[in-house]
Design a protein around this motif. Structure first.
Motif, PDB file in Angstrom:
ATOM      1  N   ILE A  13     -22.791  15.390  34.761  1.00  0.00           N
ATOM      2  CA  ILE A  13     -23.159  14.842  33.463  1.00  0.00           C
ATOM      3  C   ILE A  13     -21.992  14.888  32.483  1.00  0.00           C
ATOM      4  N   GLY A  14     -21.239  15.974  32.469  1.00  0.00           N
ATOM      5  CA  GLY A  14     -20.126  16.099  31.534  1.00  0.00           C
ATOM      6  C   GLY A  14     -19.072  15.038  31.724  1.00  0.00           C
ATOM      7  N   LEU A  15     -18.739  14.749  32.969  1.00  0.00           N
ATOM      8  CA  LEU A  15     -17.764  13.701  33.276  1.00  0.00           C
ATOM      9  C   LEU A  15     -18.275  12.346  32.795  1.00  0.00           C
ATOM     10  N   GLU A  16     -19.511  12.025  33.157  1.00  0.00           N
ATOM     11  CA  GLU A  16     -20.089  10.738  32.755  1.00  0.00           C
ATOM     12  C   GLU A  16     -20.156  10.619  31.237  1.00  0.00           C
ATOM     13  N   LEU A  17     -20.485  11.707  30.578  1.00  0.00           N
ATOM     14  CA  LEU A  17     -20.628  11.690  29.123  1.00  0.00           C
ATOM     15  C   LEU A  17     -19.284  11.479  28.431  1.00  0.00           C
ATOM     16  N   ALA A  18     -18.264  12.181  28.886  1.00  0.00           N
ATOM     17  CA  ALA A  18     -16.934  12.005  28.300  1.00  0.00           C
ATOM     18  C   ALA A  18     -16.473  10.555  28.418  1.00  0.00           C
ATOM     19  N   LEU A  19     -16.711   9.944  29.562  1.00  0.00           N
ATOM     20  CA  LEU A  19     -16.308   8.556  29.770  1.00  0.00           C
ATOM     21  C   LEU A  19     -17.119   7.600  28.905  1.00  0.00           C
ATOM     22  N   LEU A  20     -18.415   7.882  28.742  1.00  0.00           N
ATOM     23  CA  LEU A  20     -19.243   7.037  27.879  1.00  0.00           C
ATOM     24  C   LEU A  20     -18.729   7.043  26.441  1.00  0.00           C
ATOM     25  N   PHE A  21     -18.473   8.226  25.913  1.00  0.00           N
ATOM     26  CA  PHE A  21     -17.963   8.317  24.540  1.00  0.00           C
ATOM     27  C   PHE A  21     -16.619   7.609  24.408  1.00  0.00           C
ATOM     28  N   ALA A  22     -15.738   7.862  25.342  1.00  0.00           N
ATOM     29  CA  ALA A  22     -14.395   7.271  25.269  1.00  0.00           C
ATOM     30  C   ALA A  22     -14.450   5.751  25.371  1.00  0.00           C
ATOM     31  N   ALA A  24     -16.765   3.894  24.513  1.00  0.00           N
ATOM     32  CA  ALA A  24     -17.386   3.342  23.302  1.00  0.00           C
ATOM     33  C   ALA A  24     -16.437   3.404  22.106  1.00  0.00           C
ATOM     34  N   GLY A  25     -15.206   3.901  22.334  1.00  0.00           N
ATOM     35  CA  GLY A  25     -14.189   3.904  21.289  1.00  0.00           C
ATOM     36  C   GLY A  25     -14.026   5.202  20.534  1.00  0.00           C
ATOM     37  N   HIS A  26     -14.735   6.266  20.961  1.00  0.00           N
ATOM     38  CA  HIS A  26     -14.619   7.551  20.285  1.00  0.00           C
ATOM     39  C   HIS A  26     -13.468   8.375  20.873  1.00  0.00           C
ATOM     40  N   ASN A  27     -12.944   9.289  20.068  1.00  0.00           N
ATOM     41  CA  ASN A  27     -11.947  10.241  20.553  1.00  0.00           C
ATOM     42  C   ASN A  27     -12.669  11.412  21.209  1.00  0.00           C
ATOM     43  N   VAL A  28     -12.246  11.763  22.401  1.00  0.00           N
ATOM     44  CA  VAL A  28     -12.920  12.807  23.165  1.00  0.00           C
ATOM     45  C   VAL A  28     -11.937  13.914  23.524  1.00  0.00           C
ATOM     46  N   LEU A  29     -12.340  15.149  23.251  1.00  0.00           N
ATOM     47  CA  LEU A  29     -11.637  16.317  23.773  1.00  0.00           C
ATOM     48  C   LEU A  29     -12.478  16.847  24.918  1.00  0.00           C
ATOM     49  N   ALA A  30     -11.979  16.697  26.128  1.00  0.00           N
ATOM     50  CA  ALA A  30     -12.697  17.100  27.336  1.00  0.00           C
ATOM     51  C   ALA A  30     -12.216  18.481  27.769  1.00  0.00           C
ATOM     52  N   LEU A  31     -13.138  19.416  27.886  1.00  0.00           N
ATOM     53  CA  LEU A  31     -12.806  20.794  28.231  1.00  0.00           C
ATOM     54  C   LEU A  31     -13.455  21.196  29.549  1.00  0.00           C
ATOM     55  N   SER A  32     -12.643  21.621  30.481  1.00  0.00           N
ATOM     56  CA  SER A  32     -13.127  22.206  31.729  1.00  0.00           C
ATOM     57  C   SER A  32     -11.936  22.853  32.422  1.00  0.00           C
ATOM     58  N   ARG A  33     -12.207  23.595  33.467  1.00  0.00           N
ATOM     59  CA  ARG A  33     -11.099  24.261  34.155  1.00  0.00           C
ATOM     60  C   ARG A  33     -10.248  23.268  34.918  1.00  0.00           C
ATOM     61  N   ASN A  34     -10.881  22.255  35.508  1.00  0.00           N
ATOM     62  CA  ASN A  34     -10.150  21.292  36.337  1.00  0.00           C
ATOM     63  C   ASN A  34     -10.363  19.877  35.816  1.00  0.00           C
ATOM     64  N   PRO A  35      -9.306  19.063  35.791  1.00  0.00           N
ATOM     65  CA  PRO A  35      -9.458  17.692  35.311  1.00  0.00           C
ATOM     66  C   PRO A  35      -9.967  16.769  36.410  1.00  0.00           C
ATOM     67  N   HIS A  36     -10.699  15.764  36.018  1.00  0.00           N
ATOM     68  CA  HIS A  36     -11.048  14.677  36.935  1.00  0.00           C
ATOM     69  C   HIS A  36     -10.056  13.547  36.673  1.00  0.00           C
ATOM     70  N   PRO A  37      -9.591  12.861  37.719  1.00  0.00           N
ATOM     71  CA  PRO A  37      -8.591  11.800  37.520  1.00  0.00           C
ATOM     72  C   PRO A  37      -9.007  10.746  36.504  1.00  0.00           C
ATOM     73  N   GLU A  38     -10.305  10.435  36.428  1.00  0.00           N
ATOM     74  CA  GLU A  38     -10.766   9.411  35.484  1.00  0.00           C
ATOM     75  C   GLU A  38     -10.518   9.826  34.036  1.00  0.00           C
ATOM     76  N   LEU A  39     -10.589  11.122  33.770  1.00  0.00           N
ATOM     77  CA  LEU A  39     -10.341  11.599  32.409  1.00  0.00           C
ATOM     78  C   LEU A  39      -8.896  11.365  31.997  1.00  0.00           C
ATOM     79  N   LEU A  40      -7.996  11.615  32.932  1.00  0.00           N
ATOM     80  CA  LEU A  40      -6.572  11.539  32.619  1.00  0.00           C
ATOM     81  C   LEU A  40      -6.095  10.099  32.436  1.00  0.00           C
ATOM     82  N   LYS A  41      -6.870   9.148  32.952  1.00  0.00           N
ATOM     83  CA  LYS A  41      -6.472   7.748  32.862  1.00  0.00           C
ATOM     84  C   LYS A  41      -6.958   7.076  31.586  1.00  0.00           C
TER      85      LYS A  41
END
Length: 224
Positions: A13-22, A24-41
């Motif tokens: 859910i966290g991954l999907e949510l971060a991508l939804l916000f981003a 939609a044009g919002h600035n997202v600070l994504a926090l977790s121990r490990n990054p998912h490649p989609e976040l970094l792109k």
């Protein structure tokens, strides 16, 4: 455009949510121990590797927030789970779960509140297992009790910060097809997928504080 923090973004859910916000044009600070490649792109997402169980590790967030200057919303989605019979649960097991599910939530709130203004919204993801009187499941004593604790914490913060116009609400989720559900209930198939629940949380984070403060909403199609 809002500045939104999402925890537990490496999967589900966290991954999907971060991508939804981003997206939609919002600035997202994504926090977790490990990054998912989609976040970094994604250009609207800043990823910070943070262990929410280690309060000292959260200090780096403050430096980043001085650049943002304001935080419009937080979604406390990260969660830790231990599945063990109660007789086998150790103090260390309870501490590990509570450090993420309760203490991490409290610590991140303390860091962010100075950057929050009237209209800001803090959404904590709890579980139906944390609702008093709900069906409980063997082996989840640490997890479910921590989810109950964070409900009370959010209710208290809503009262403490109501004069500042900062809203705190809780979504107590039922079963969603995620990796964590598979850990707790191997083989069980949930009626909702992660992206479907993320869409609900997305809308609630942006609009729910117009209607609720200090409330716990049960979002469940099934038990578990």
């Amino acid at each position: 455009m809002k500045n939104i923090i999402v925890t537990g973004t490496s999967r589900g859910i966290g991954l999907e949510l971060a991508l939804l916000f981003a997206n939609a044009g919002h600035n997202v600070l994504a926090l977790s121990r490990n990054p998912h490649p989609e976040l970094l792109k994604n250009g609207n997402i800043t990823f910070l590797s943070v262990d929410l169980a280690d309060e000292n590790a959260l200090n780096g967030i403050v430096d980043f927030l001085h650049n943002w200057k304001t935080v419009d919303a937080i979604v406390h989605n990260a969660g830790a789970l231990v599945l063990k019979p109660f007789q086998h649960l150790t103090t260390e097991d309870f501490e590990r779960v509570y450090r993420v599910n309760v203490f991490g939530v409290a610590a991140l709130n303390r860091i962010c509140i100075p950057f929050m203004k009237k209209g800001s919204h803090v959404v904590t993801i709890s579980s139906m297992g944390g609702i008093q009187g709900s069906m409980k499941f063997a082996g989840l004593a640490a997890y479910s009790s921590s989810k109950g604790a964070v409900i009370t914490l959010s209710e208290l913060l809503a009262e403490e910060y109501k004069e500042q116009g900062i809203s705190f609400n809780v979504l107590a989720l039922g079963s969603v097809q995620t990796e964590m559900l598979a850990e707790a209930f191997p083989g069980y198939q949930a009626p909702l997928k992660a992206h479907e629940m993320a869409e609900y949380i997305f809308d609630f984070t942006l609009k729910g504080n117009k209607y609720y403060n200090g409330k716990v909403l049960q979002v469940a199609l099934s038990t578990p």
